[in-house]
Design a protein around this motif. Structure first.
Motif, PDB file in Angstrom:
ATOM      1  N   TRP A  23       6.937   9.885  -2.589  1.00 41.43           N
ATOM      2  CA  TRP A  23       6.666   9.132  -2.610  1.00 41.43           C
ATOM      3  C   TRP A  23       6.744   8.261  -4.069  1.00 41.43           C
ATOM      4  N   TRP A  26       8.996   7.898  -6.564  1.00 43.61           N
ATOM      5  CA  TRP A  26      10.341   6.849  -5.712  1.00 43.61           C
ATOM      6  C   TRP A  26       9.711   5.980  -6.208  1.00 43.61           C
ATOM      7  N   PHE A  52       1.360   1.686   1.308  1.00 45.71           N
ATOM      8  CA  PHE A  52       2.353   0.607   0.579  1.00 45.71           C
ATOM      9  C   PHE A  52       2.560  -0.392   0.566  1.00 45.71           C
ATOM     10  N   LEU A  61       9.893   1.115   5.331  1.00 51.65           N
ATOM     11  CA  LEU A  61       9.372   2.568   5.064  1.00 51.65           C
ATOM     12  C   LEU A  61      10.347   2.598   5.306  1.00 51.65           C
ATOM     13  N   ARG A  65      13.235   5.246   2.752  1.00 56.32           N
ATOM     14  CA  ARG A  65      13.476   6.517   3.778  1.00 56.32           C
ATOM     15  C   ARG A  65      14.983   7.323   3.231  1.00 56.32           C
ATOM     16  N   ARG A  68      15.908   7.133  -0.124  1.00 62.96           N
ATOM     17  CA  ARG A  68      15.863   7.912  -0.770  1.00 62.96           C
ATOM     18  C   ARG A  68      16.736   9.034  -0.585  1.00 62.96           C
TER      19      ARG A  68
END
Length: 214
Positions: A23, A26, A52, A61, A65, A68
């Protein structure tokens, strides 16, 4: 008597270090920065996801995600992420006739990755699959539905005081706190944990003889 043991995932079975590093990479921030922010919100009794928000206010998130995953840098769970005591403890618990489940606040993808590890357990589920997350009591209702025995026969093992110990107690399950990861170490001596009927574990191997002695 404990008939069933259900385990949380992060910092109970899995070392979350690699995922937090992923994370940080990223989001293009130093790994220590994210770790420190997580520590701050944890110490304040807040959800670690709030860390975050300091790095990217308004971050979604779930959407991040998915980005990602689309970039080929998504969630990974491999054998290397398991704490060393996990497989030996699970094998011995099953040998002694204990039903074993895994249920934590993870994604649907995490459930798929956990099943690929072929752990010696009877069932695996995540909040992403169930559509309800800890500390909601409905999560523990699902735990009680899929684990054999009365609620007082089911032990829930996790590292978080509020999401695991208190929530499991409120649902009528037996709780145990594993002393590892930031949450487990922070709250192992908390009066609401140490002063109540909660097993505080140094390792999962310690759990085996507590649940089903020879």
């Amino acid at each position: 008597m404990i008939r069933s043991v259900v385990f949380d995932v992060g910092e109970t079975l899995l070392d979350d270090t690699r995922e937090f590093h992923a994370w940080a990479d990223w989001l293009n921030v130093p790994r220590h920065t994210l770790s420190a922010l997580v520590g701050i919100v944890v110490a304040q009794g807040r959800n670690n996801a709030e860390a975050f928000q300091y790095l990217r206010p308004g971050i979604d998130l779930a959407a991040e995600r998915a980005r990602r995953e689309g970039a080929g840098r998504g969630e990974q769970i491999d054998e290397v992420d398991l704490y060393p005591d996990v497989r030996p403890a699970l094998v011995e618990l099953r040998r002694r006739g204990v039903w074993i489940g895994v249920a934590g606040n993870q994604t649907v993808r995490a459930a798929e990755l956990l099943r690929k590890l072929d752990l010696p357990v009877d069932a695996i589920a995540t909040s992403g699959e169930w559509g309800v997350a800890k500390p909601d009591l409905r999560f523990f209702d699902r735990v009680a539905d899929f684990a054999p025995g009365e609620r007082s026969d089911i032990l829930y093992v996790g590292d978080h005081r509020d999401y695991d110990v208190r929530a499991a107690q409120a649902a009528g399950l037996r709780p145990a706190l594993i002393k590892r990861g930031p949450w487990g170490h922070l709250w192992a001596d908390d009066p609401t944990v140490a002063g109540s009927e909660v097993w505080v574990l140094e390792s999962l191997e310690q759990l085996v003889d507590l649940v089903r002695p020879h």
